[in-house]
Design a protein around this motif. Structure first.
Motif, PDB file in Angstrom:
ATOM      1  N   ALA A 366      55.853  -9.425  66.114  1.00  0.00           N
ATOM      2  CA  ALA A 366      56.063 -10.001  64.785  1.00  0.00           C
ATOM      3  C   ALA A 366      56.365  -8.938  63.732  1.00  0.00           C
ATOM      4  N   MET A 367      56.115  -7.652  64.054  1.00  0.00           N
ATOM      5  CA  MET A 367      56.387  -6.566  63.106  1.00  0.00           C
ATOM      6  C   MET A 367      57.661  -5.804  63.442  1.00  0.00           C
ATOM      7  N   ALA A 368      58.479  -6.332  64.336  1.00  0.00           N
ATOM      8  CA  ALA A 368      59.664  -5.600  64.795  1.00  0.00           C
ATOM      9  C   ALA A 368      60.630  -5.264  63.679  1.00  0.00           C
ATOM     10  N   HIS A 369      60.630  -6.048  62.621  1.00  0.00           N
ATOM     11  CA  HIS A 369      61.590  -5.829  61.533  1.00  0.00           C
ATOM     12  C   HIS A 369      60.922  -5.325  60.246  1.00  0.00           C
ATOM     13  N   GLU A 370      59.657  -4.927  60.339  1.00  0.00           N
ATOM     14  CA  GLU A 370      58.997  -4.334  59.167  1.00  0.00           C
ATOM     15  C   GLU A 370      59.438  -2.875  59.017  1.00  0.00           C
ATOM     16  N   ARG A 371      59.415  -2.380  57.803  1.00  0.00           N
ATOM     17  CA  ARG A 371      59.834  -1.013  57.513  1.00  0.00           C
ATOM     18  C   ARG A 371      58.780  -0.307  56.661  1.00  0.00           C
ATOM     19  N   LEU A 372      58.693   1.003  56.825  1.00  0.00           N
ATOM     20  CA  LEU A 372      57.615   1.766  56.203  1.00  0.00           C
ATOM     21  C   LEU A 372      57.597   1.657  54.689  1.00  0.00           C
ATOM     22  N   ASP A 373      58.765   1.473  54.076  1.00  0.00           N
ATOM     23  CA  ASP A 373      58.832   1.420  52.619  1.00  0.00           C
ATOM     24  C   ASP A 373      58.671   0.011  52.065  1.00  0.00           C
ATOM     25  N   GLY A 374      58.359  -0.956  52.942  1.00  0.00           N
ATOM     26  CA  GLY A 374      58.162  -2.331  52.496  1.00  0.00           C
ATOM     27  C   GLY A 374      59.430  -3.151  52.400  1.00  0.00           C
ATOM     28  N   SER A 375      60.569  -2.595  52.814  1.00  0.00           N
ATOM     29  CA  SER A 375      61.845  -3.300  52.681  1.00  0.00           C
ATOM     30  C   SER A 375      62.140  -4.234  53.852  1.00  0.00           C
ATOM     31  N   GLY A 376      61.253  -4.244  54.857  1.00  0.00           N
ATOM     32  CA  GLY A 376      61.500  -5.082  56.025  1.00  0.00           C
ATOM     33  C   GLY A 376      61.020  -6.506  55.839  1.00  0.00           C
ATOM     34  N   TYR A 377      60.969  -7.236  56.954  1.00  0.00           N
ATOM     35  CA  TYR A 377      60.550  -8.648  56.893  1.00  0.00           C
ATOM     36  C   TYR A 377      59.775  -8.990  58.166  1.00  0.00           C
ATOM     37  N   HIS A 378      58.966 -10.065  58.168  1.00  0.00           N
ATOM     38  CA  HIS A 378      58.919 -11.143  57.210  1.00  0.00           C
ATOM     39  C   HIS A 378      57.788 -10.982  56.192  1.00  0.00           C
ATOM     40  N   ARG A 379      56.871 -10.033  56.449  1.00  0.00           N
ATOM     41  CA  ARG A 379      55.745  -9.872  55.528  1.00  0.00           C
ATOM     42  C   ARG A 379      55.982  -8.803  54.469  1.00  0.00           C
ATOM     43  N   GLY A 380      56.971  -7.943  54.664  1.00  0.00           N
ATOM     44  CA  GLY A 380      57.172  -6.846  53.730  1.00  0.00           C
ATOM     45  C   GLY A 380      56.057  -5.824  53.817  1.00  0.00           C
ATOM     46  N   LEU A 381      55.551  -5.555  55.033  1.00  0.00           N
ATOM     47  CA  LEU A 381      54.471  -4.587  55.214  1.00  0.00           C
ATOM     48  C   LEU A 381      54.939  -3.174  54.869  1.00  0.00           C
ATOM     49  N   THR A 382      53.990  -2.318  54.537  1.00  0.00           N
ATOM     50  CA  THR A 382      54.290  -0.912  54.278  1.00  0.00           C
ATOM     51  C   THR A 382      53.606  -0.048  55.338  1.00  0.00           C
ATOM     52  N   ALA A 383      53.789   1.249  55.225  1.00  0.00           N
ATOM     53  CA  ALA A 383      53.392   2.194  56.278  1.00  0.00           C
ATOM     54  C   ALA A 383      51.956   2.022  56.734  1.00  0.00           C
ATOM     55  N   THR A 384      51.025   1.840  55.804  1.00  0.00           N
ATOM     56  CA  THR A 384      49.613   1.780  56.183  1.00  0.00           C
ATOM     57  C   THR A 384      49.278   0.576  57.043  1.00  0.00           C
ATOM     58  N   SER A 385      50.146  -0.422  57.090  1.00  0.00           N
ATOM     59  CA  SER A 385      49.875  -1.640  57.854  1.00  0.00           C
ATOM     60  C   SER A 385      50.690  -1.729  59.136  1.00  0.00           C
ATOM     61  N   ILE A 386      51.489  -0.718  59.425  1.00  0.00           N
ATOM     62  CA  ILE A 386      52.364  -0.761  60.601  1.00  0.00           C
ATOM     63  C   ILE A 386      51.877   0.275  61.606  1.00  0.00           C
ATOM     64  N   PRO A 387      51.311  -0.164  62.739  1.00  0.00           N
ATOM     65  CA  PRO A 387      50.800   0.792  63.733  1.00  0.00           C
ATOM     66  C   PRO A 387      51.935   1.490  64.481  1.00  0.00           C
ATOM     67  N   SER A 388      51.580   2.502  65.223  1.00  0.00           N
ATOM     68  CA  SER A 388      52.593   3.308  65.907  1.00  0.00           C
ATOM     69  C   SER A 388      53.388   2.497  66.924  1.00  0.00           C
ATOM     70  N   THR A 389      52.744   1.527  67.572  1.00  0.00           N
ATOM     71  CA  THR A 389      53.458   0.682  68.536  1.00  0.00           C
ATOM     72  C   THR A 389      54.597  -0.072  67.860  1.00  0.00           C
ATOM     73  N   ALA A 390      54.329  -0.639  66.691  1.00  0.00           N
ATOM     74  CA  ALA A 390      55.354  -1.385  65.958  1.00  0.00           C
ATOM     75  C   ALA A 390      56.419  -0.456  65.386  1.00  0.00           C
ATOM     76  N   ARG A 391      56.045   0.760  65.030  1.00  0.00           N
ATOM     77  CA  ARG A 391      57.026   1.723  64.535  1.00  0.00           C
ATOM     78  C   ARG A 391      58.032   2.074  65.634  1.00  0.00           C
ATOM     79  N   LEU A 392      57.528   2.231  66.835  1.00  0.00           N
ATOM     80  CA  LEU A 392      58.429   2.514  67.964  1.00  0.00           C
ATOM     81  C   LEU A 392      59.351   1.328  68.236  1.00  0.00           C
ATOM     82  N   LEU A 393      58.799   0.114  68.210  1.00  0.00           N
ATOM     83  CA  LEU A 393      59.622  -1.063  68.452  1.00  0.00           C
ATOM     84  C   LEU A 393      60.672  -1.227  67.365  1.00  0.00           C
ATOM     85  N   GLY A 394      60.308  -0.975  66.134  1.00  0.00           N
ATOM     86  CA  GLY A 394      61.278  -1.070  65.040  1.00  0.00           C
ATOM     87  C   GLY A 394      62.416  -0.086  65.201  1.00  0.00           C
TER      88      GLY A 394
END
Length: 524
Positions: A366-394
């Motif tokens: 569900a975090m595949a399209h989130e981005r560290l600066d909050g510009s992703g979707y669908h939640r608009g998460l930022t770096a502190t909420s995106i674990p390393s697994t999701a960063r790799l998938l993104g």
């Protein structure tokens, strides 16, 4: 979220197919759990009229599976009729194989194109009496049958899938198959599918009325008569809201999937999801394998690598909720169209939440399209909420998209894609370490990895991850094979390097720098 990362996961075949049925619901223009409720209606009705255990089991599986192939021809359907989802939603008001259906198709023909295009498509439908639609129905049955075979379904069920679009009077597809030549499970599922929609939109009387009107044409007269006798009690007994737990409880023959059988099932789901558009062919597997290779490259434990790969297989599940007039559009998207694209990640999230055992993989998907600066979707998460697994998938998903053809552009060359991916990292949208791991796994020369943030050593980063997830000093020692005293010394050095003196401060630092594979606390 249950368990810990790497803990063995087991789900049932019904849960796996149920996930696909939720995607099919959206592709049919219906709310999620339409097919789940149809399955309950069909299964309970089969039991009420005294069918055999095998009949009931076949009815249950068929009700979940029969319509999951609805998106397989979305590209062709969209080219002829415009919004493929809206087209399918309207079909529930007409009978398949009837003159009103042909009229409906003619009115929808070429609805997204010019007057000349509309006339050409409509003329072809009239001249061939809807032959292209018949071909589409055949394709639907073929791909659904292939999925059933991959999932180890019975021969009888596969035959039933081939009868999905038959009619009692023989005017369906395949032409001439009529009456009791049609399996009783198919006859019941056809009725339940229509009943669920009309019951939801018009109540019990509307559901009973539509069965009477289609008695002897689409529907088996004896089945209709039995449903008229029992239908009111059956429909009044349906769950008021979610049917998911009742659906799984109704499974007559639960079959578990775990380990390699689960991975094979998820691969089948991924391949099926990618049929939505020819531009997605092979995407889910490609992203999953690249992300998993990158996870191994960074030294993630085997359990976390499995989570990353499964997340990659699942991350496109919600694409069925977006029409192909958007996915296959050759020009730039409007703001409204872009918002609809972003909804597919939300749909994926909502579908996967119904299968708690997939918790960690589902959360990453569900975090595949989130981005560290909050510009992703669908939640608009930022770096502190995106674990390393999701960063790799993104990062893996972004790179794979760049080297894929899209309707509005050609595929980038690998060097151009590598430069673009590094540009995303430089702009603060993707994690630089994840980008380098993905590029290295894709065969590119990588830049020398920098030391850990604030000079943390590899061992200190391992300790920090466990500390951030609320592990005690003793637990850290057990996990890493060191003494509690040594673990405590590492913690003191970590606190000194990152400028904090509390576990919460360490956790915030770890999240900000993407050092956590998961944000879940450890048990114990």
């Amino acid at each position: 979220m249950p368990g810990t990362v790497g803990e063995p996961v087991t789900i049932s075949v019904a849960e796996l197919v149920g996930m696909l049925s939720l995607a099919a619901d959206l592709g049919l223009g219906q709310p999620m759990e339409h097919l789940a409720r149809s399955c309950l209606i069909a299964t309970r009705f089969a039991g009420r009229i005294g069918l055999s255990d095998d009949d009931i089991a076949t009815t249950y599986s068929l009700a979940l599976l029969a319509w999951v192939g609805c998106t397989a021809d979305s590209h062709e359907t969209s080219a002829r009729f415009g919004d493929d989802i809206a087209l399918r939603a309207g079909v529930y008001d007409v009978e398949i194989g009837s003159p009103p259906m042909l009229g409906y198709l003619v009115r929808r023909a070429g609805s997204h194109g010019s007057v000349l295009h509309r006339a050409r498509v409509a003329g072809g439908l009239i001249a061939t009496m809807g032959r292209v639609v018949q071909d589409s129905l055949v394709a639907h049955c073929q791909v659904t049958g292939q999925l059933a075979t991959r999932l180890g379904m019975s021969e009888r069920l596969c035959r039933c899938i081939g009868q999905t679009f038959t009619r009692w009077d023989g005017r369906g597809s395949p032409t001439g198959v009529r009456g009791t030549e049609i399996d009783v499970a198919t006859r019941i599922v056809r009725l339940a599918d229509v009943v669920e929609v009309h019951h939801r939109t018009g109540g019990v009387d509307a559901a009973l009325d539509v069965t009477r009107r289609r008695r002897g044409s689409t529907l088996d007269p004896d089945i209709v008569d039995a449903f008229v006798r029992h239908g009111r009690d059956l429909l009044d007994g349906l769950p008021a809201e979610s049917s998911w737990s009742e659906l799984l409880a109704a499974d007559p023959a639960p079959r578990p999937l775990s380990g390699t059988s689960l991975d094979a099932g998820l691969e089948a789901v991924a391949d099926f999801v990618d049929l939505k558009s020819p531009y997605f062919a092979g995407r889910s597997r490609g992203v999953a394998d690249l992300a998993a290779a990158a996870a191994r490259r960074t030294g993630m434990p085997p359990g976390e690598v499995v989570v990353v790969r499964r997340a990659g297989l699942l991350h496109g599940l919600g694409r069925s909720g977006v029409p192909n007039t958007i996915w296959d559009k050759p020009g730039p998207l409007t703001d409204v169209e872009r918002e609809r694209v972003e909804l597919h990640s939300y749909y994926t999230d909502r579908m996967l939440r119904r299968v708690p055992a997939l918790g960690h993989a589902a959360a990453v998907a569900a975090m595949a399209h989130e981005r560290l600066d909050g510009s992703g979707y669908h939640r608009g998460l930022t770096a502190t909420s995106i674990p390393s697994t999701a960063r790799l998938l993104g990062a893996a998903g972004s790179y794979h998209a760049m080297i894929e053809v899209r309707p509005h552009r050609a595929a980038l060359t690998p060097p151009a894609a590598a430069a673009a991916l590094r540009g995303e990292a430089a702009a603060g949208r993707l994690d630089p370490a994840a980008v380098e791991a993905v590029l290295g796994s894709a065969g590119h020369h990588t830049r020398r990895p920098s030391a850990g943030p604030r000079g943390l050593t590899a061992r200190e980063m391992q300790v920090l991850e466990l500390l951030a997830r609320a592990a005690t000093t003793r637990r850290i020692g057990e996990e890493l094979g060191i003494s509690p005293k040594t673990a405590g010394n590492h913690i003191e050095r970590i606190y000194s390097k990152i400028g904090t003196s509390t576990r919460a401060g360490a956790a915030l630092f770890a999240m900000q720098h993407g050092l956590l594979a998961t944000l879940e606390p450890l048990d114990g």
